[in-house]
Design an enzyme around this catalytic site. Structure first.
Site: not given
Ligand code: IMP
Length: 198
Positions: A8, A10, A70, A153
């Site tokens: 990743t 992230n 994912d 989010y």
């Protein structure tokens, strides 16, 4: 220690997953540790497919066991959107804020509550075996931003049975309950049971 590359780019996810594996003999090695964070085209149509695409791409480079995930947000009134397109909901190169604003706008035409769930597919791949797990986390989308923690989010997602957004949770709190925590805890258990790593 057994090295496991986490595929990743992230840093939020990296922090979460490192904590989950902290009590094991696995050492989570990030793409940042390896010095290359390649762009991988996620062209699968399911979370599981995309997770495996990432794991295989990184395995091909380093030939070491890889874990990948994912994840995304599925909103009931939008028939599951943004789904696998969660990262790019407001277009290529958009920010988390752009995505959140677009989602709030899209939901203006619907009655509240806006039920939603985060989902995560986690995968292990070592060149031979594939282990896949799944996690879900229910909540609702609100129309204002609250909180500073987390990513994506989180500032507009209020988990079920909570009166705070996920961005108001500490990372320790989120890590106990999130879709990614559920998927990676299951993956950790399966890896410890099967002992196929390496
Ligand atoms: P991925 O990196 O391809 O898994 O894309 C995931 C996208 O889904 C992220 O860019 C976020 O927009 C969203 N997402 C996934 N997990 C979370 C979470 O824990 N909090 C907030 N947003 C998330």
């Amino acid at each position: 220690m057994t090295k496991l590359i986490f595929a990743t780019g992230n840093k939020g996810k990296l922090k979460e997953v490192k904590k989950i594996f902290a009590d094991t003999e696995f050492e989570i090695v990030s793409l940042y540790d390896l010095g290359v964070v390649p762009e991988i085209e996620e062209n699968g149509i399911t979370y599981a497919e995309n997770a495996l695409i990432k794991a295989k791409a990184i395995y091909e480079i380093y030939k070491l066991p890889v874990i990948a995930d994912d994840s995304g947000l599925s909103v009931e009134q939008l028939n599951g959107e943004p789904g696998v397109f969660s990262a790019r909901y407001a277009g290529e190169n958009c920010t988390y804020d752009d995505n959140n604003r677009k989602l709030i706008k899209e939901l203006e035409k619907f009655e509240k509550p806006h039920f939603a769930k985060f989902v995560c597919s986690a995968v292990f791949f070592n060149g031979k075996e594939i282990i896949s797990t799944f996690g879900e986390f229910n909540g609702e989308i609100i129309s204002e931003f609250k909180g500073e923690h987390g990513f994506g989010y989180d500032p507009i997602f209020v988990p079920q049975n909570s009166n705070r957004t996920l961005a108001e949770f500490t990372s320790e709190e989120k890590n106990k309950v999130s879709h990614r925590a559920i998927a990676f805890e299951k993956l950790k258990e399966k890896l410890l049971q099967t002992k196929i790593y390496g």
